[in-house]
Design a protein around this motif. Structure first.
Motif, PDB file in Angstrom:
ATOM      1  N   UNK A   1      40.314  35.111  31.654  1.00 23.02           N
ATOM      2  CA  UNK A   1      39.663  34.994  32.952  1.00 23.02           C
ATOM      3  C   UNK A   1      40.698  35.016  34.073  1.00 23.02           C
ATOM      4  N   UNK A   2      41.813  34.324  33.879  1.00 26.72           N
ATOM      5  CA  UNK A   2      42.864  34.313  34.903  1.00 26.72           C
ATOM      6  C   UNK A   2      43.484  35.703  35.036  1.00 26.72           C
ATOM      7  N   UNK A   3      43.839  36.329  33.902  1.00 28.14           N
ATOM      8  CA  UNK A   3      44.426  37.668  33.952  1.00 28.14           C
ATOM      9  C   UNK A   3      43.460  38.647  34.622  1.00 28.14           C
ATOM     10  N   UNK A   4      42.195  38.619  34.230  1.00 28.80           N
ATOM     11  CA  UNK A   4      41.218  39.514  34.817  1.00 28.80           C
ATOM     12  C   UNK A   4      41.009  39.269  36.300  1.00 28.80           C
ATOM     13  N   UNK A   5      40.999  38.004  36.696  1.00 33.12           N
ATOM     14  CA  UNK A   5      40.847  37.687  38.114  1.00 33.12           C
ATOM     15  C   UNK A   5      42.000  38.222  38.942  1.00 33.12           C
ATOM     16  N   UNK A   6      43.216  38.105  38.425  1.00 31.79           N
ATOM     17  CA  UNK A   6      44.378  38.643  39.141  1.00 31.79           C
ATOM     18  C   UNK A   6      44.276  40.160  39.258  1.00 31.79           C
ATOM     19  N   UNK A   7      43.821  40.821  38.201  1.00 31.89           N
ATOM     20  CA  UNK A   7      43.657  42.269  38.254  1.00 31.89           C
ATOM     21  C   UNK A   7      42.614  42.668  39.305  1.00 31.89           C
ATOM     22  N   UNK A   8      41.501  41.962  39.372  1.00 34.83           N
ATOM     23  CA  UNK A   8      40.491  42.297  40.374  1.00 34.83           C
ATOM     24  C   UNK A   8      41.025  42.081  41.787  1.00 34.83           C
ATOM     25  N   UNK A   9      41.799  41.016  41.983  1.00 33.87           N
ATOM     26  CA  UNK A   9      42.409  40.800  43.302  1.00 33.87           C
ATOM     27  C   UNK A   9      43.382  41.935  43.626  1.00 33.87           C
ATOM     28  N   UNK A  10      44.147  42.365  42.617  1.00 37.37           N
ATOM     29  CA  UNK A  10      45.055  43.490  42.818  1.00 37.37           C
ATOM     30  C   UNK A  10      44.310  44.768  43.141  1.00 37.37           C
ATOM     31  N   UNK A  11      43.148  44.976  42.504  1.00 37.18           N
ATOM     32  CA  UNK A  11      42.348  46.172  42.775  1.00 37.18           C
ATOM     33  C   UNK A  11      41.846  46.175  44.218  1.00 37.18           C
ATOM     34  N   UNK A  12      41.410  45.017  44.707  1.00 38.39           N
ATOM     35  CA  UNK A  12      40.952  44.923  46.091  1.00 38.39           C
ATOM     36  C   UNK A  12      42.101  45.250  47.046  1.00 38.39           C
ATOM     37  N   UNK A  13      43.278  44.707  46.760  1.00 32.22           N
ATOM     38  CA  UNK A  13      44.431  44.975  47.623  1.00 32.22           C
ATOM     39  C   UNK A  13      44.780  46.465  47.618  1.00 32.22           C
ATOM     40  N   UNK A  14      44.794  47.083  46.443  1.00 33.47           N
ATOM     41  CA  UNK A  14      45.117  48.508  46.365  1.00 33.47           C
ATOM     42  C   UNK A  14      44.061  49.352  47.077  1.00 33.47           C
ATOM     43  N   UNK A  15      42.798  48.943  46.998  1.00 34.89           N
ATOM     44  CA  UNK A  15      41.752  49.661  47.709  1.00 34.89           C
ATOM     45  C   UNK A  15      41.942  49.636  49.215  1.00 34.89           C
ATOM     46  N   UNK A  16      42.614  48.607  49.713  1.00 34.38           N
ATOM     47  CA  UNK A  16      42.906  48.520  51.147  1.00 34.38           C
ATOM     48  C   UNK A  16      44.243  49.172  51.499  1.00 34.38           C
ATOM     49  N   UNK A  17      45.252  48.970  50.648  1.00 40.33           N
ATOM     50  CA  UNK A  17      46.627  49.329  51.007  1.00 40.33           C
ATOM     51  C   UNK A  17      47.011  50.748  50.602  1.00 40.33           C
ATOM     52  N   UNK A  18      46.578  51.204  49.439  1.00 46.64           N
ATOM     53  CA  UNK A  18      47.034  52.502  48.929  1.00 46.64           C
ATOM     54  C   UNK A  18      46.537  53.639  49.822  1.00 46.64           C
ATOM     55  N   UNK A  19      47.357  54.676  50.003  1.00 45.79           N
ATOM     56  CA  UNK A  19      46.921  55.834  50.795  1.00 45.79           C
ATOM     57  C   UNK A  19      46.037  56.759  49.965  1.00 45.79           C
ATOM     58  N   UNK A  20      45.385  57.706  50.628  1.00 47.64           N
ATOM     59  CA  UNK A  20      44.582  58.682  49.907  1.00 47.64           C
ATOM     60  C   UNK A  20      45.454  59.691  49.173  1.00 47.64           C
TER      61      UNK A  20
END
Length: 535
Positions: A491-510
Protein backbone atom coordinates in the motif's frame (compact mmCIF):
# COMPACT_ATOMS: atom_id res chain seq x y z
CA UNK A 1 22.69 -6.43 -46.11
CA UNK A 2 19.34 -5.11 -44.85
CA UNK A 3 16.21 -6.52 -43.21
CA UNK A 4 13.45 -4.12 -44.27
CA UNK A 5 14.73 -0.67 -43.38
CA UNK A 6 17.18 -2.11 -40.83
CA UNK A 7 20.81 -2.90 -41.59
CA UNK A 8 22.23 -6.09 -40.09
CA UNK A 9 24.97 -3.96 -38.55
CA UNK A 10 22.40 -1.96 -36.57
CA UNK A 11 20.50 -5.06 -35.45
CA UNK A 12 23.73 -6.74 -34.40
CA UNK A 13 24.87 -3.70 -32.37
CA UNK A 14 21.57 -3.69 -30.44
CA UNK A 15 21.77 -7.43 -29.79
CA UNK A 16 25.35 -7.29 -28.48
CA UNK A 17 24.55 -4.33 -26.22
CA UNK A 18 21.50 -6.19 -24.88
CA UNK A 19 23.54 -9.34 -24.19
CA UNK A 20 25.94 -7.24 -22.12
CA UNK A 21 23.31 -5.34 -20.11
CA UNK A 22 21.33 -8.53 -19.42
CA UNK A 23 24.47 -10.02 -17.87
CA UNK A 24 24.86 -7.08 -15.50
CA UNK A 25 21.19 -6.98 -14.44
CA UNK A 26 20.92 -10.76 -14.05
CA UNK A 27 23.94 -10.73 -11.74
CA UNK A 28 22.12 -8.27 -9.47
CA UNK A 29 19.37 -10.78 -8.73
CA UNK A 30 20.69 -14.26 -9.45
CA UNK A 31 22.49 -14.87 -6.17
CA UNK A 32 19.34 -14.37 -4.10
CA UNK A 33 18.21 -17.88 -5.03
CA UNK A 34 21.65 -19.43 -4.44
CA UNK A 35 22.33 -17.65 -1.16
CA UNK A 36 21.27 -20.42 1.25
CA UNK A 37 23.68 -22.90 -0.39
CA UNK A 38 26.46 -20.31 -0.49
CA UNK A 39 25.97 -19.44 3.19
CA UNK A 40 26.30 -23.07 4.25
CA UNK A 41 29.49 -23.66 2.25
CA UNK A 42 31.39 -20.50 3.20
CA UNK A 43 29.92 -20.26 6.74
CA UNK A 44 28.42 -16.81 6.15
CA UNK A 45 26.61 -14.91 8.88
CA UNK A 46 23.42 -12.94 8.23
CA UNK A 47 25.48 -9.79 7.75
CA UNK A 48 27.83 -11.59 5.36
CA UNK A 49 24.88 -12.86 3.33
CA UNK A 50 23.55 -9.33 2.99
CA UNK A 51 26.84 -8.02 1.65
CA UNK A 52 27.39 -10.94 -0.72
CA UNK A 53 24.37 -9.48 -2.51
CA UNK A 54 24.74 -5.78 -1.72
CA UNK A 55 28.49 -5.37 -2.29
CA UNK A 56 27.92 -5.72 -6.02
CA UNK A 57 25.02 -3.25 -6.03
CA UNK A 58 26.88 -0.65 -3.94
CA UNK A 59 30.01 -0.60 -6.12
CA UNK A 60 27.97 -0.65 -9.34
CA UNK A 61 25.82 2.31 -8.31
CA UNK A 62 28.73 4.36 -6.98
CA UNK A 63 30.90 4.06 -10.09
CA UNK A 64 28.30 4.54 -12.84
CA UNK A 65 28.81 8.27 -13.48
CA UNK A 66 32.62 8.20 -13.75
CA UNK A 67 32.42 4.95 -15.75
CA UNK A 68 30.07 6.59 -18.25
CA UNK A 69 32.43 9.54 -18.58
CA UNK A 70 35.36 7.18 -19.22
CA UNK A 71 33.41 5.63 -22.08
CA UNK A 72 32.73 9.04 -23.61
CA UNK A 73 36.41 9.98 -23.29
CA UNK A 74 38.28 6.82 -24.31
CA UNK A 75 35.75 4.99 -26.47
CA UNK A 76 32.63 3.15 -25.39
CA UNK A 77 33.48 -0.22 -26.89
CA UNK A 78 36.91 -0.28 -25.26
CA UNK A 79 35.51 0.51 -21.81
CA UNK A 80 32.79 -2.11 -22.34
CA UNK A 81 35.45 -4.71 -23.13
CA UNK A 82 37.50 -3.81 -20.06
CA UNK A 83 34.37 -4.11 -17.94
CA UNK A 84 33.59 -7.56 -19.37
CA UNK A 85 37.13 -8.75 -18.61
CA UNK A 86 36.94 -7.53 -14.99
CA UNK A 87 33.44 -8.95 -14.55
CA UNK A 88 34.43 -12.32 -16.00
CA UNK A 89 37.58 -12.77 -13.92
CA UNK A 90 35.83 -11.60 -10.73
CA UNK A 91 33.03 -14.11 -11.35
CA UNK A 92 35.51 -16.92 -12.01
CA UNK A 93 37.50 -16.06 -8.87
CA UNK A 94 34.36 -16.61 -6.78
CA UNK A 95 34.46 -20.32 -7.66
CA UNK A 96 37.60 -20.86 -5.56
CA UNK A 97 36.87 -18.75 -2.49
CA UNK A 98 36.09 -20.43 0.83
CA UNK A 99 35.42 -17.47 3.14
CA UNK A 100 32.59 -14.93 3.10
CA UNK A 101 35.04 -12.00 3.08
CA UNK A 102 36.76 -13.28 -0.04
CA UNK A 103 33.43 -13.84 -1.76
CA UNK A 104 32.27 -10.32 -0.91
CA UNK A 105 35.50 -8.94 -2.41
CA UNK A 106 34.93 -10.83 -5.66
CA UNK A 107 31.40 -9.47 -5.80
CA UNK A 108 32.68 -5.92 -5.33
CA UNK A 109 35.20 -6.49 -8.12
CA UNK A 110 32.39 -7.75 -10.35
CA UNK A 111 30.53 -4.53 -9.49
CA UNK A 112 33.48 -2.52 -10.87
CA UNK A 113 33.22 -4.43 -14.13
CA UNK A 114 29.44 -4.02 -14.22
CA UNK A 115 29.77 -0.24 -13.75
CA UNK A 116 31.99 -0.09 -16.83
CA UNK A 117 29.60 -2.28 -18.83
CA UNK A 118 26.16 -0.86 -18.10
CA UNK A 119 26.34 2.78 -19.30
CA UNK A 120 28.40 1.89 -22.38
CA UNK A 121 25.75 -0.54 -23.65
CA UNK A 122 23.05 2.12 -23.93
CA UNK A 123 25.39 4.85 -25.19
CA UNK A 124 26.66 2.56 -27.96
CA UNK A 125 23.05 2.18 -29.13
CA UNK A 126 22.10 5.86 -28.94
CA UNK A 127 25.32 6.98 -30.64
CA UNK A 128 25.51 4.16 -33.19
CA UNK A 129 21.92 3.57 -34.33
CA UNK A 130 20.41 5.85 -37.03
CA UNK A 131 18.04 8.53 -35.83
CA UNK A 132 14.84 6.99 -37.17
CA UNK A 133 15.56 3.65 -35.46
CA UNK A 134 16.88 4.80 -32.09
CA UNK A 135 13.53 4.70 -30.34
CA UNK A 136 13.13 1.00 -31.13
CA UNK A 137 16.74 0.29 -30.14
CA UNK A 138 16.22 2.03 -26.80
CA UNK A 139 12.92 0.19 -26.31
CA UNK A 140 14.60 -3.19 -26.79
CA UNK A 141 17.44 -2.22 -24.45
CA UNK A 142 14.99 -0.98 -21.80
CA UNK A 143 12.88 -4.14 -22.04
CA UNK A 144 15.95 -6.38 -21.63
CA UNK A 145 17.22 -4.29 -18.71
CA UNK A 146 13.78 -4.44 -17.11
CA UNK A 147 13.39 -8.21 -17.29
CA UNK A 148 17.06 -9.11 -16.77
CA UNK A 149 16.56 -9.71 -13.05
CA UNK A 150 13.83 -12.28 -13.71
CA UNK A 151 16.02 -13.98 -16.29
CA UNK A 152 18.70 -14.17 -13.59
CA UNK A 153 16.28 -15.90 -11.22
CA UNK A 154 15.30 -18.34 -13.96
CA UNK A 155 18.85 -19.29 -15.05
CA UNK A 156 20.00 -19.68 -11.45
CA UNK A 157 17.01 -21.88 -10.65
CA UNK A 158 17.81 -24.17 -13.59
CA UNK A 159 21.50 -24.41 -12.66
CA UNK A 160 20.77 -25.18 -9.01
CA UNK A 161 18.58 -28.10 -10.03
CA UNK A 162 21.61 -29.92 -11.42
CA UNK A 163 24.78 -28.29 -10.06
CA UNK A 164 26.20 -26.48 -7.03
CA UNK A 165 26.15 -22.71 -6.55
CA UNK A 166 29.59 -22.52 -8.17
CA UNK A 167 27.88 -23.12 -11.52
CA UNK A 168 26.22 -19.70 -11.29
CA UNK A 169 29.58 -17.93 -11.22
CA UNK A 170 30.96 -20.17 -13.95
CA UNK A 171 27.94 -19.24 -16.09
CA UNK A 172 28.65 -15.53 -15.47
CA UNK A 173 32.29 -15.97 -16.50
CA UNK A 174 31.44 -17.91 -19.66
CA UNK A 175 28.76 -15.39 -20.61
CA UNK A 176 31.20 -12.51 -20.10
CA UNK A 177 33.79 -14.23 -22.30
CA UNK A 178 31.22 -14.89 -25.03
CA UNK A 179 29.94 -11.31 -24.92
CA UNK A 180 33.55 -10.03 -25.06
CA UNK A 181 34.11 -12.01 -28.26
CA UNK A 182 30.94 -10.53 -29.76
CA UNK A 183 32.02 -7.01 -28.80
CA UNK A 184 34.95 -7.22 -31.23
CA UNK A 185 32.38 -7.23 -34.04
CA UNK A 186 30.74 -3.85 -33.28
CA UNK A 187 31.95 -0.32 -33.82
CA UNK A 188 32.81 2.26 -31.18
CA UNK A 189 32.12 5.93 -30.54
CA UNK A 190 33.44 8.64 -28.23
CA UNK A 191 33.54 12.36 -27.51
CA UNK A 192 36.04 13.97 -29.90
CA UNK A 193 36.67 16.90 -27.54
CA UNK A 194 36.13 15.67 -23.96
CA UNK A 195 38.07 18.38 -22.12
CA UNK A 196 39.83 17.68 -18.84
CA UNK A 197 38.61 14.77 -16.73
CA UNK A 198 36.64 15.89 -13.67
CA UNK A 199 38.54 14.08 -10.92
CA UNK A 200 37.01 16.06 -8.03
CA UNK A 201 33.49 15.64 -9.36
CA UNK A 202 34.07 11.93 -9.89
CA UNK A 203 35.29 11.37 -6.34
CA UNK A 204 32.44 13.40 -4.88
CA UNK A 205 29.82 11.56 -6.93
CA UNK A 206 31.25 8.17 -5.95
CA UNK A 207 31.18 9.01 -2.24
CA UNK A 208 27.73 10.62 -2.42
CA UNK A 209 26.06 7.71 -4.20
CA UNK A 210 27.93 5.14 -2.09
CA UNK A 211 26.82 6.85 1.12
CA UNK A 212 23.16 7.01 0.13
CA UNK A 213 23.05 3.44 -1.23
CA UNK A 214 24.92 2.05 1.79
CA UNK A 215 22.50 3.74 4.18
CA UNK A 216 19.49 2.47 2.26
CA UNK A 217 20.81 -1.08 2.09
CA UNK A 218 21.64 -1.20 5.81
CA UNK A 219 18.46 0.52 7.05
CA UNK A 220 16.19 -2.58 7.02
CA UNK A 221 18.73 -4.54 9.11
CA UNK A 222 20.09 -1.86 11.44
CA UNK A 223 17.05 0.41 11.62
CA UNK A 224 16.62 3.94 10.28
CA UNK A 225 17.79 5.51 13.56
CA UNK A 226 21.08 3.61 13.64
CA UNK A 227 24.02 6.09 13.81
CA UNK A 228 25.88 4.46 10.92
CA UNK A 229 22.78 4.57 8.71
CA UNK A 230 22.12 8.21 9.57
CA UNK A 231 25.74 9.22 8.95
CA UNK A 232 25.75 7.43 5.59
CA UNK A 233 22.44 8.91 4.43
CA UNK A 234 23.05 12.45 5.65
CA UNK A 235 26.66 12.39 4.48
CA UNK A 236 25.61 11.11 1.07
CA UNK A 237 22.98 13.85 0.68
CA UNK A 238 25.46 16.56 1.76
CA UNK A 239 28.07 15.25 -0.67
CA UNK A 240 25.39 15.19 -3.37
CA UNK A 241 24.78 18.89 -2.76
CA UNK A 242 28.51 19.53 -2.85
CA UNK A 243 28.70 17.64 -6.15
CA UNK A 244 26.11 19.99 -7.65
CA UNK A 245 28.07 23.04 -6.50
CA UNK A 246 31.32 21.63 -7.93
CA UNK A 247 29.75 20.71 -11.26
CA UNK A 248 28.16 24.14 -11.74
CA UNK A 249 31.58 25.77 -11.43
CA UNK A 250 33.58 23.50 -13.73
CA UNK A 251 34.21 24.18 -17.41
CA UNK A 252 34.35 20.41 -18.17
CA UNK A 253 31.96 18.88 -15.62
CA UNK A 254 31.45 15.17 -15.12
CA UNK A 255 27.70 15.86 -15.36
CA UNK A 256 26.08 19.04 -16.62
CA UNK A 257 23.58 19.43 -13.79
CA UNK A 258 21.76 21.98 -15.93
CA UNK A 259 20.35 19.00 -17.80
CA UNK A 260 17.94 18.49 -14.90
CA UNK A 261 16.35 21.87 -15.72
CA UNK A 262 15.25 20.18 -18.93
CA UNK A 263 11.83 18.82 -17.94
CA UNK A 264 11.98 15.85 -20.32
CA UNK A 265 15.37 14.78 -18.93
CA UNK A 266 14.28 15.28 -15.31
CA UNK A 267 10.94 13.52 -15.85
CA UNK A 268 12.64 10.55 -17.47
CA UNK A 269 15.08 10.27 -14.56
CA UNK A 270 12.30 10.38 -11.96
CA UNK A 271 10.21 7.86 -13.90
CA UNK A 272 13.12 5.40 -14.11
CA UNK A 273 13.69 5.70 -10.36
CA UNK A 274 9.99 5.09 -9.67
CA UNK A 275 9.89 2.03 -11.95
CA UNK A 276 12.78 0.33 -10.18
CA UNK A 277 11.50 1.50 -6.79
CA UNK A 278 8.32 -0.44 -7.62
CA UNK A 279 9.83 -3.50 -9.30
CA UNK A 280 12.60 -4.25 -6.81
CA UNK A 281 10.43 -3.44 -3.79
CA UNK A 282 7.79 -5.82 -5.14
CA UNK A 283 10.42 -8.45 -6.09
CA UNK A 284 11.70 -8.40 -2.51
CA UNK A 285 8.22 -9.04 -1.10
CA UNK A 286 6.91 -11.44 -3.74
CA UNK A 287 9.92 -13.75 -3.66
CA UNK A 288 9.44 -14.15 0.10
CA UNK A 289 5.76 -14.89 -0.49
CA UNK A 290 6.42 -17.40 -3.27
CA UNK A 291 9.23 -19.34 -1.60
CA UNK A 292 8.34 -19.17 2.10
CA UNK A 293 4.54 -19.20 2.05
CA UNK A 294 3.62 -20.80 -1.27
CA UNK A 295 6.59 -23.16 -0.87
CA UNK A 296 7.84 -22.66 -4.44
CA UNK A 297 11.34 -23.71 -5.47
CA UNK A 298 13.66 -21.02 -6.90
CA UNK A 299 12.95 -22.22 -10.44
CA UNK A 300 9.19 -22.31 -9.93
CA UNK A 301 9.39 -18.82 -8.41
CA UNK A 302 11.11 -17.59 -11.57
CA UNK A 303 8.35 -19.11 -13.69
CA UNK A 304 5.80 -17.43 -11.42
CA UNK A 305 7.25 -14.05 -12.41
CA UNK A 306 6.60 -14.65 -16.13
CA UNK A 307 3.71 -12.10 -16.11
CA UNK A 308 6.32 -9.45 -15.30
CA UNK A 309 8.48 -10.55 -18.24
CA UNK A 310 5.60 -10.48 -20.71
CA UNK A 311 4.16 -7.18 -19.50
CA UNK A 312 7.45 -5.29 -19.47
CA UNK A 313 8.73 -6.81 -22.72
CA UNK A 314 5.62 -6.14 -24.80
CA UNK A 315 4.59 -2.76 -23.45
CA UNK A 316 8.13 -1.30 -23.53
CA UNK A 317 7.89 -1.28 -27.33
CA UNK A 318 4.35 0.11 -27.31
CA UNK A 319 5.05 2.86 -24.77
CA UNK A 320 7.98 4.32 -26.68
CA UNK A 321 6.08 4.22 -29.98
CA UNK A 322 3.13 6.10 -28.48
CA UNK A 323 5.33 8.67 -26.72
CA UNK A 324 7.40 9.44 -29.84
CA UNK A 325 4.70 9.08 -32.52
CA UNK A 326 1.98 11.11 -30.77
CA UNK A 327 4.20 13.50 -28.75
CA UNK A 328 2.64 12.21 -25.53
CA UNK A 329 5.55 11.73 -23.11
CA UNK A 330 3.54 13.25 -20.27
CA UNK A 331 0.59 10.91 -20.81
CA UNK A 332 2.69 7.75 -21.20
CA UNK A 333 4.87 8.38 -18.15
CA UNK A 334 1.97 9.37 -15.91
CA UNK A 335 -0.28 6.54 -17.13
CA UNK A 336 2.48 3.93 -16.88
CA UNK A 337 3.47 4.84 -13.33
CA UNK A 338 -0.22 5.08 -12.32
CA UNK A 339 -0.99 1.60 -13.71
CA UNK A 340 2.07 0.18 -11.96
CA UNK A 341 0.90 1.85 -8.76
CA UNK A 342 -2.58 0.35 -9.16
CA UNK A 343 -1.07 -3.12 -9.54
CA UNK A 344 1.03 -2.73 -6.41
CA UNK A 345 -1.90 -1.30 -4.46
CA UNK A 346 -4.01 -4.28 -5.52
CA UNK A 347 -1.50 -6.66 -3.92
CA UNK A 348 -1.94 -4.67 -0.73
CA UNK A 349 -5.74 -4.81 -0.89
CA UNK A 350 -6.55 -8.24 -2.34
CA UNK A 351 -5.48 -11.27 -0.32
CA UNK A 352 -2.92 -13.09 -2.53
CA UNK A 353 -3.96 -16.48 -1.17
CA UNK A 354 -3.73 -18.22 -4.57
CA UNK A 355 -1.25 -17.70 -7.37
CA UNK A 356 -3.70 -16.70 -10.13
CA UNK A 357 -4.72 -13.60 -8.17
CA UNK A 358 -1.09 -12.65 -7.67
CA UNK A 359 -0.31 -13.25 -11.35
CA UNK A 360 -3.04 -10.83 -12.47
CA UNK A 361 -1.80 -8.12 -10.11
CA UNK A 362 1.82 -8.63 -11.17
CA UNK A 363 0.70 -8.43 -14.80
CA UNK A 364 -1.01 -5.07 -14.19
CA UNK A 365 2.13 -3.76 -12.47
CA UNK A 366 4.28 -4.98 -15.37
CA UNK A 367 2.07 -3.30 -17.99
CA UNK A 368 2.59 0.03 -16.23
CA UNK A 369 6.33 -0.39 -15.85
CA UNK A 370 6.58 -1.54 -19.46
CA UNK A 371 4.70 1.51 -20.77
CA UNK A 372 6.96 3.94 -18.89
CA UNK A 373 10.35 2.25 -19.12
CA UNK A 374 11.48 2.93 -22.70
CA UNK A 375 10.03 6.48 -22.99
CA UNK A 376 11.82 7.41 -19.76
CA UNK A 377 15.18 6.25 -21.10
CA UNK A 378 14.50 7.86 -24.48
CA UNK A 379 13.71 11.19 -22.78
CA UNK A 380 17.02 11.05 -20.88
CA UNK A 381 19.17 10.10 -23.85
CA UNK A 382 17.41 12.33 -26.40
CA UNK A 383 18.14 15.40 -24.30
CA UNK A 384 21.78 14.55 -23.62
CA UNK A 385 24.39 15.89 -26.06
CA UNK A 386 25.61 13.21 -28.48
CA UNK A 387 29.19 13.36 -27.21
CA UNK A 388 28.01 12.82 -23.59
CA UNK A 389 25.88 9.74 -24.17
CA UNK A 390 27.91 7.68 -21.69
CA UNK A 391 27.15 10.12 -18.88
CA UNK A 392 23.49 10.29 -19.93
CA UNK A 393 23.30 6.51 -19.81
CA UNK A 394 24.98 6.58 -16.39
CA UNK A 395 22.30 8.99 -15.12
CA UNK A 396 19.65 6.55 -16.36
CA UNK A 397 21.40 3.64 -14.64
CA UNK A 398 22.07 5.54 -11.42
CA UNK A 399 18.37 6.42 -11.21
CA UNK A 400 17.64 2.69 -11.56
CA UNK A 401 20.02 1.73 -8.76
CA UNK A 402 18.85 4.43 -6.37
CA UNK A 403 15.19 3.60 -7.05
CA UNK A 404 15.83 -0.10 -6.47
CA UNK A 405 17.75 0.57 -3.24
CA UNK A 406 15.00 2.83 -1.89
CA UNK A 407 12.28 0.32 -2.81
CA UNK A 408 14.05 -2.59 -1.11
CA UNK A 409 14.94 -0.50 1.95
CA UNK A 410 11.41 0.81 2.42
CA UNK A 411 9.69 -2.54 1.80
CA UNK A 412 12.20 -4.39 3.97
CA UNK A 413 11.89 -1.93 6.85
CA UNK A 414 8.09 -1.94 6.84
CA UNK A 415 7.90 -5.73 6.75
CA UNK A 416 10.60 -6.14 9.43
CA UNK A 417 8.88 -3.69 11.79
CA UNK A 418 5.43 -5.18 11.21
CA UNK A 419 6.65 -8.77 11.61
CA UNK A 420 8.52 -7.94 14.84
CA UNK A 421 5.41 -6.31 16.35
CA UNK A 422 3.26 -9.42 15.68
CA UNK A 423 5.52 -12.46 16.12
CA UNK A 424 6.11 -12.17 19.89
CA UNK A 425 3.29 -14.45 21.12
CA UNK A 426 4.21 -17.16 18.59
CA UNK A 427 7.91 -17.01 19.54
CA UNK A 428 7.13 -17.12 23.27
CA UNK A 429 4.78 -20.09 22.94
CA UNK A 430 7.27 -21.92 20.70
CA UNK A 431 10.06 -21.25 23.21
CA UNK A 432 8.09 -22.91 26.00
CA UNK A 433 7.27 -25.99 23.93
CA UNK A 434 10.78 -26.36 22.45
CA UNK A 435 12.28 -25.98 25.93
CA UNK A 436 10.28 -29.03 27.00
CA UNK A 437 11.79 -31.04 24.11
CA UNK A 438 15.34 -29.63 23.95
CA UNK A 439 16.19 -26.89 26.47
CA UNK A 440 19.57 -26.16 24.87
CA UNK A 441 18.05 -25.05 21.56
CA UNK A 442 15.02 -23.16 22.85
CA UNK A 443 16.61 -19.69 23.02
CA UNK A 444 18.18 -19.95 19.56
CA UNK A 445 14.94 -21.21 18.05
CA UNK A 446 12.94 -18.37 19.58
CA UNK A 447 15.47 -15.82 18.30
CA UNK A 448 15.23 -17.32 14.80
CA UNK A 449 11.44 -17.09 14.86
CA UNK A 450 11.58 -13.45 15.99
CA UNK A 451 14.21 -12.50 13.39
CA UNK A 452 12.24 -13.12 10.19
CA UNK A 453 9.79 -15.31 8.32
CA UNK A 454 12.75 -17.18 6.81
CA UNK A 455 14.11 -17.82 10.30
CA UNK A 456 10.75 -19.13 11.50
CA UNK A 457 10.45 -21.47 8.51
CA UNK A 458 13.97 -22.76 9.17
CA UNK A 459 13.11 -23.49 12.82
CA UNK A 460 9.93 -25.34 11.86
CA UNK A 461 11.79 -27.41 9.25
CA UNK A 462 14.40 -28.49 11.81
CA UNK A 463 11.90 -29.83 14.33
CA UNK A 464 11.61 -33.64 14.61
CA UNK A 465 8.62 -35.43 13.00
CA UNK A 466 6.93 -35.94 16.35
CA UNK A 467 6.77 -32.15 16.76
CA UNK A 468 4.75 -31.63 13.56
CA UNK A 469 1.90 -29.79 15.36
CA UNK A 470 4.43 -27.34 16.81
CA UNK A 471 6.01 -26.84 13.37
CA UNK A 472 2.59 -26.05 11.91
CA UNK A 473 1.91 -23.64 14.78
CA UNK A 474 5.19 -21.77 14.14
CA UNK A 475 4.59 -21.57 10.38
CA UNK A 476 1.02 -20.35 10.79
CA UNK A 477 2.02 -17.73 13.35
CA UNK A 478 4.93 -16.52 11.20
CA UNK A 479 2.79 -16.33 8.06
CA UNK A 480 0.09 -14.39 9.91
CA UNK A 481 2.79 -12.03 11.19
CA UNK A 482 4.27 -11.52 7.70
CA UNK A 483 1.25 -11.12 5.41
CA UNK A 484 -0.35 -7.98 6.96
CA UNK A 485 2.89 -5.92 6.94
CA UNK A 486 3.68 -7.21 3.44
CA UNK A 487 0.35 -5.88 2.22
CA UNK A 488 0.86 -2.64 4.16
CA UNK A 489 4.22 -2.23 2.44
CA UNK A 490 2.51 -2.69 -0.93
CA UNK A 491 0.00 0.00 0.00
CA UNK A 492 2.84 2.41 0.82
CA UNK A 493 4.79 1.55 -2.35
CA UNK A 494 1.65 1.88 -4.48
CA UNK A 495 0.68 5.16 -2.86
CA UNK A 496 4.11 6.64 -3.59
CA UNK A 497 3.82 5.52 -7.21
CA UNK A 498 0.40 7.17 -7.59
CA UNK A 499 1.77 10.39 -6.10
CA UNK A 500 4.67 10.18 -8.55
CA UNK A 501 2.23 9.65 -11.43
CA UNK A 502 0.29 12.78 -10.46
CA UNK A 503 3.52 14.78 -10.33
CA UNK A 504 4.66 13.49 -13.73
CA UNK A 505 1.25 14.30 -15.20
CA UNK A 506 1.82 17.91 -14.15
CA UNK A 507 5.58 18.26 -14.67
CA UNK A 508 6.53 16.14 -17.69
CA UNK A 509 6.44 17.83 -21.11
CA UNK A 510 4.49 16.51 -24.08
CA UNK A 511 7.55 16.17 -26.31
CA UNK A 512 10.24 13.51 -25.84
CA UNK A 513 12.75 16.06 -27.13
CA UNK A 514 12.31 19.29 -25.21
CA UNK A 515 11.06 22.25 -27.24
CA UNK A 516 12.16 25.82 -26.60
CA UNK A 517 9.36 26.73 -24.16
CA UNK A 518 9.93 23.49 -22.23
CA UNK A 519 13.68 23.91 -22.00
CA UNK A 520 14.67 26.11 -19.10
CA UNK A 521 18.34 25.28 -19.51
CA UNK A 522 18.64 26.76 -23.00
CA UNK A 523 18.38 25.59 -26.60
CA UNK A 524 21.97 24.43 -26.82
CA UNK A 525 21.00 21.11 -25.21
CA UNK A 526 18.50 20.33 -27.92
CA UNK A 527 21.03 21.07 -30.62
CA UNK A 528 23.18 18.27 -29.29
CA UNK A 529 20.35 15.78 -29.08
CA UNK A 530 21.15 12.34 -30.48
CA UNK A 531 17.64 12.08 -31.88
CA UNK A 532 18.17 15.25 -33.83
CA UNK A 533 21.51 14.26 -35.34
CA UNK A 534 22.30 11.10 -37.18
CA UNK A 535 25.66 9.52 -36.37
Amino acid sequence: MRVGTWSLRTIWLILVACFAVSLVVAAMAALNTALPDIARDVHASSSDMTWIIDGYTLVLAALLLPAGALGDRFGRRGILMIGLVIFGFASLAAVWVDTPTALILTRCAAGVGAALIMPTTLSLITAGVPREQRAIGVSVWAAVAGIGAILGFFVTGVLLMFFSWHSVFIAFAISAAGTLALTFTVGSSKDDDPGSFDVLGSLTSVLAVAGVVFGLLEAPTRGWSDPLVLVALIGGVVLGGLFIVIERRRTSPLLDVGLFRNRAFASGSLSVALQFFASFGVFYLILLLLQLIYGYSPLRSAFALIPMVVGVGVFALLGNWVAVRFHSLRFVLAAGIAIAGAGVLAIGIVDPDVYWKLAIMLGVCAVGIGLATAPSTTAIMSNTPLEKQGVGSAVNDTARELGAAIGIALAGSLVAAGYASRIGPTADAAHRQIAALDPASADGAADGIRRSLAGAVAVSDQLPPQAAPLADFIRTGAENSFLPPMQQACLVLGGILLAGAVFLGWFAPRQVIATEPELAAGPELVAGSPVGDSP
